[in-house]
Design a protein around this motif. Structure first.
Motif, PDB file in Angstrom:
ATOM      1  N   THR A 142       8.973  -8.855 -10.235  1.00 45.63           N
ATOM      2  CA  THR A 142       9.014  -7.557 -10.407  1.00 45.63           C
ATOM      3  C   THR A 142       9.887  -6.729  -9.238  1.00 45.63           C
ATOM      4  N   THR A 143      10.892  -5.911  -9.440  1.00 44.59           N
ATOM      5  CA  THR A 143      11.342  -5.770  -8.533  1.00 44.59           C
ATOM      6  C   THR A 143      10.624  -4.326  -7.080  1.00 44.59           C
ATOM      7  N   GLU A 144      10.043  -3.767  -7.847  1.00 46.00           N
ATOM      8  CA  GLU A 144       9.210  -2.885  -6.646  1.00 46.00           C
ATOM      9  C   GLU A 144       7.775  -2.872  -6.744  1.00 46.00           C
ATOM     10  N   ARG A 145       7.098  -2.748  -5.839  1.00 47.35           N
ATOM     11  CA  ARG A 145       6.018  -3.750  -6.011  1.00 47.35           C
ATOM     12  C   ARG A 145       4.151  -2.305  -4.932  1.00 47.35           C
ATOM     13  N   GLY A 146       3.630  -1.882  -6.278  1.00 45.77           N
ATOM     14  CA  GLY A 146       2.655  -1.101  -5.079  1.00 45.77           C
ATOM     15  C   GLY A 146       1.719  -0.219  -5.683  1.00 45.77           C
ATOM     16  N   TYR A 147       1.479   1.134  -6.026  1.00 43.77           N
ATOM     17  CA  TYR A 147       0.276   1.590  -7.187  1.00 43.77           C
ATOM     18  C   TYR A 147       1.884   2.623  -7.299  1.00 43.77           C
TER      19      TYR A 147
ATOM     20  N   ASP B  76       0.663  -1.303  -0.404  1.00 41.75           N
ATOM     21  CA  ASP B  76      -0.024  -0.491   0.012  1.00 41.75           C
ATOM     22  C   ASP B  76       0.771   0.696  -0.203  1.00 41.75           C
ATOM     23  N   VAL B  77       1.372   1.430  -0.760  1.00 41.43           N
ATOM     24  CA  VAL B  77       2.452   2.574  -1.406  1.00 41.43           C
ATOM     25  C   VAL B  77       2.562   2.922  -2.707  1.00 41.43           C
ATOM     26  N   LEU B  78       2.573   4.241  -2.426  1.00 40.09           N
ATOM     27  CA  LEU B  78       3.101   5.029  -4.491  1.00 40.09           C
ATOM     28  C   LEU B  78       3.889   5.065  -4.574  1.00 40.09           C
ATOM     29  N   LEU B  79       4.228   4.568  -5.979  1.00 36.72           N
ATOM     30  CA  LEU B  79       5.522   4.585  -6.339  1.00 36.72           C
ATOM     31  C   LEU B  79       5.232   5.023  -8.223  1.00 36.72           C
TER      32      LEU B  79
ATOM     33  N   SER C  87      -6.135  -3.277  -4.026  1.00 33.46           N
ATOM     34  CA  SER C  87      -7.374  -3.153  -2.489  1.00 33.46           C
ATOM     35  C   SER C  87      -7.984  -2.042  -3.180  1.00 33.46           C
ATOM     36  N   PHE C  88      -9.496  -2.293  -3.716  1.00 38.21           N
ATOM     37  CA  PHE C  88     -10.097  -1.706  -3.119  1.00 38.21           C
ATOM     38  C   PHE C  88     -10.104  -0.441  -2.224  1.00 38.21           C
ATOM     39  N   GLU C  89      -9.784  -0.632  -1.032  1.00 38.43           N
ATOM     40  CA  GLU C  89      -9.865   0.186  -0.240  1.00 38.43           C
ATOM     41  C   GLU C  89      -9.186   1.325  -0.066  1.00 38.43           C
ATOM     42  N   TYR C  90      -7.849   0.987  -0.207  1.00 35.91           N
ATOM     43  CA  TYR C  90      -6.327   2.029  -1.124  1.00 35.91           C
ATOM     44  C   TYR C  90      -6.981   2.768  -1.497  1.00 35.91           C
ATOM     45  N   ILE C  91      -7.570   2.415  -2.871  1.00 38.48           N
ATOM     46  CA  ILE C  91      -7.424   3.215  -3.957  1.00 38.48           C
ATOM     47  C   ILE C  91      -8.243   3.802  -3.611  1.00 38.48           C
ATOM     48  N   LEU C  92      -9.895   3.428  -2.782  1.00 35.54           N
ATOM     49  CA  LEU C  92     -10.261   4.828  -2.171  1.00 35.54           C
ATOM     50  C   LEU C  92      -9.973   6.142  -1.678  1.00 35.54           C
ATOM     51  N   LYS C  93      -8.846   5.805  -1.395  1.00 35.61           N
ATOM     52  CA  LYS C  93      -8.526   6.697   0.002  1.00 35.61           C
ATOM     53  C   LYS C  93      -9.126   8.425  -1.233  1.00 35.61           C
TER      54      LYS C  93
ATOM     55  N   ILE D  81     -14.870  17.075 -15.757  1.00 32.79           N
ATOM     56  CA  ILE D  81     -14.143  17.032 -17.100  1.00 32.79           C
ATOM     57  C   ILE D  81     -14.432  15.534 -17.231  1.00 32.79           C
ATOM     58  N   ALA D  82     -13.711  14.985 -17.963  1.00 32.63           N
ATOM     59  CA  ALA D  82     -13.495  13.337 -18.281  1.00 32.63           C
ATOM     60  C   ALA D  82     -12.357  12.919 -17.900  1.00 32.63           C
ATOM     61  N   ASP D  83     -11.826  12.602 -16.623  1.00 31.04           N
ATOM     62  CA  ASP D  83     -10.785  12.371 -15.761  1.00 31.04           C
ATOM     63  C   ASP D  83     -10.022  10.839 -16.253  1.00 31.04           C
ATOM     64  N   PHE D  84      -8.905  10.617 -16.509  1.00 34.78           N
ATOM     65  CA  PHE D  84      -9.149   9.347 -16.677  1.00 34.78           C
ATOM     66  C   PHE D  84      -7.819   8.472 -16.247  1.00 34.78           C
ATOM     67  N   THR D  85      -7.989   9.414 -15.068  1.00 34.44           N
ATOM     68  CA  THR D  85      -6.752   8.546 -14.076  1.00 34.44           C
ATOM     69  C   THR D  85      -7.187   7.667 -12.887  1.00 34.44           C
ATOM     70  N   ARG D  86      -6.120   6.797 -12.754  1.00 34.05           N
ATOM     71  CA  ARG D  86      -6.306   6.194 -11.822  1.00 34.05           C
ATOM     72  C   ARG D  86      -5.677   5.619 -11.193  1.00 34.05           C
ATOM     73  N   LEU D  87      -5.716   4.064 -10.025  1.00 36.32           N
ATOM     74  CA  LEU D  87      -4.298   3.924  -9.846  1.00 36.32           C
ATOM     75  C   LEU D  87      -4.491   2.416 -10.083  1.00 36.32           C
ATOM     76  N   VAL D  88      -3.140   1.996 -10.887  1.00 33.86           N
ATOM     77  CA  VAL D  88      -2.555   0.927 -11.277  1.00 33.86           C
ATOM     78  C   VAL D  88      -1.377   0.321 -10.382  1.00 33.86           C
ATOM     79  N   ALA D  89      -1.685  -1.230  -9.567  1.00 31.91           N
ATOM     80  CA  ALA D  89      -0.914  -2.032  -8.893  1.00 31.91           C
ATOM     81  C   ALA D  89      -0.182  -2.734 -10.032  1.00 31.91           C
ATOM     82  N   ILE D  90       1.097  -3.044  -9.776  1.00 33.18           N
ATOM     83  CA  ILE D  90       2.436  -2.958 -10.387  1.00 33.18           C
ATOM     84  C   ILE D  90       2.330  -4.875  -8.889  1.00 33.18           C
ATOM     85  N   THR D  91       2.160  -5.354  -9.995  1.00 33.89           N
ATOM     86  CA  THR D  91       2.909  -6.860  -8.701  1.00 33.89           C
ATOM     87  C   THR D  91       3.938  -8.082  -9.565  1.00 33.89           C
ATOM     88  N   GLY D  92       3.767  -9.062  -8.597  1.00 33.60           N
ATOM     89  CA  GLY D  92       4.173 -10.391  -9.660  1.00 33.60           C
ATOM     90  C   GLY D  92       5.312 -10.444  -9.018  1.00 33.60           C
ATOM     91  N   SER D  93       5.523 -12.254  -8.821  1.00 28.02           N
ATOM     92  CA  SER D  93       7.363 -12.180  -8.329  1.00 28.02           C
ATOM     93  C   SER D  93       8.447 -12.121  -9.156  1.00 28.02           C
TER      94      SER D  93
END
Length: 449
Positions: A268-273, A21-24, A163-169, A254-266
């Motif tokens: 990867t060297t950094e994992r977060g959003y 649950d960190v922002l990359l 986690s949608f709870e993290y995305i929703l903050k 406005i149509a703002d398509f900004t979103r959080l994307v999770a970077i996952t998988g074995s």
């Protein structure tokens, strides 16, 4: 008090590489694109040409059969390419972004004072309508049909899902506004599926808590355990991430398509959003975040069960909020692998002794199929991971033979390919089950319409 639905059938695949649950920090994307294949059920008609200047929210293409459904640019800039394939099929429309995004102004609106037709018009004009899908057929919703109910899933239960709870903050207001808008679009109810014990607080909708293994978070499970779809009925479905975009439209204009994307998988060297804009390049998301030896890894646009294999030059899927990186497995050689105890190998059927290590052990799975196609085995293995009141093996056979009467009687109208993803994972016959379901739904739509 929210309703609680407990799911017993299913399977949690505990993979290594969950997002923290960190922002990359991501790399800036040098281009953005909309890909027609992301949207099932539409025939694209391009309304721009190379060199055209566009704003974020300007239409790039429309549905040929229903031109009121627009697909808009996620950024401002210049249309740099309209890529086509065989028979001039539109593969992608690419936009080179400006340094600073400028938006089409759709005007701020108070949802409580709007009528259903006004909300529908705003969603169509802004290009947010394609985020609404319908069942039956699991395709972009037809704006001319009124839904019996609307179902939103805010519980992502797939392997390594964000986690949608993290995305929703920080976006709670937009989320509530989006739900309020959906309430106006149906005479029935809006059902919101959340994880059991979730702290998410909402108004005006019916909150349903889901407890159990994957696919407990699938919208199909929510529908099946609340109000199943019968022949002649239509319901709409959305991901909770996309409800935020709808709320943002009315709150900001406005149509703002900004979103959080999770970077996952074995791998990867950094994992977060990463905070990004829909349609960005995969390279902008994974650059500097994957292990060396890229030749032997697989980048997946989505999760390991329903996502698509992509390269760095491809684009983030329209509905995706996750990138998964796993080993390809093409450099692995095993001697008598099937005869070893397999303490490090995952098995859904306890073939290996790894199940003795408990449910909390994390596994590294590669992309190998480990077997060849063969006839479907009626062994009840699908039913063990399929928590819907449907007989999956019999429905699949009806789809393969295209027996419409049997398909209807066995529940074809309330399923989507993702509902069969776990069946495909545990299938000893190595059949492409999700493709069978998708082809069956498309053929049935043509036959019935």
């Amino acid at each position: 008090m929210a309703n609680v639905i407990k799911i017993k059938k299913g399977l949690d695949i505990n993979l290594k590489g969950k997002a923290a649950d960190v922002l990359l920090t991501g790399k800036s994307s040098d281009s953005y694109a909309i890909v027609p294949d992301d949207y099932n059920g539409i025939i694209p008609k391009v309304v721009v040409k190379e060199g055209d200047k566009v704003l974020a929210g300007s239409p790039l293409m429309v549905d040929k059969n229903r031109p009121e459904i627009r697909f808009v640019s996620p950024v401002s800039g210049e249309v740099s390419a309209v890529n086509r394939g065989e028979k001039r099929k539109v593969l992608s429309i690419v936009v080179k972004p400006d340094l600073k995004t400028e938006y089409e102004n759709f005007g701020k609106k108070n949802v409580s004072s709007l009528k259903a037709e006004e909300i529908k018009e705003a969603l169509l004009n802004s290009g947010l309508w394609p985020f609404i899908k319908q069942r039956p057929y699991d395709r972009v919703a037809n704006p001319e049909e009124a839904p019996r109910d609307i179902f939103v899933t805010a519980f992502y239960s797939a392997p390594l899902a964000p986690s949608f709870e993290y995305i929703l903050k920080g976006q709670e207001n937009d989320f509530q506004t989006g739900l309020d808008a959906l309430v106006k679009l149906t005479t029935g109810k809006v059902y919101l599926g959340v994880k059991a014990g979730s702290p998410i607080q909402v108004k005006s909708v019916e909150k349903v808590e889901l407890d159990g293994p994957h696919p407990a978070g699938n919208v199909g499970v929510l529908i099946n355990h609340t109000r199943p779809v019968n022949k002649g009925e239509v319901v709409w479905t959305l991901n909770a991430d996309d409800v935020i975009l709808i709320g943002r439209l009315f709150n900001q204009g406005i149509a703002d398509f900004t979103r959080l994307v999770a970077i996952t998988g074995s791998e990867t060297t950094e994992r977060g959003y990463i905070k990004t804009i829909a349609g960005c390049t995969i390279e902008s998301l994974v650059s500097g975040k994957i292990l060396e030896g890229e030749k032997h890894i697989r980048i997946i646009n989505g999760n390991v069960l329903t996502g698509k294999k992509v390269s760095k030059q491809d684009y983030l899927g329209a509905y995706n909020n996750q990138i998964t990186v796993i080993p390809e497995g093409d450099d692995v050689n095993e001697l008598f692998g099937w005869a070893m105890p397999g303490f490090r190998k995952y098995s859904a059927s306890h073939t290996y002794f790894s199940w003795l290590l408990g449910k909390n052990k994390e596994y590294v799975l590669d992309a190998r199929i480990k077997g060849g196609k063969r006839a479907m085995i009626m062994s009840n293995e699908y039913d063990r991971v399929f928590p819907m009141d449907i007989l999956p093996e019999y429905l699949l056979k009806a789809i393969i033979t295209f027996d419409i009467d049997k398909m209807e009687n066995l529940g074809i109208y309330e399923v989507a390919p993702e509902d069969f993803a776990l069946c495909e994972f545990v299938d000893t016959s190595k059949i492409e089950i999700q493709k069978i379901v998708r082809d069956g739904l498309n053929l049935l739509y043509k036959e019935m319409n």
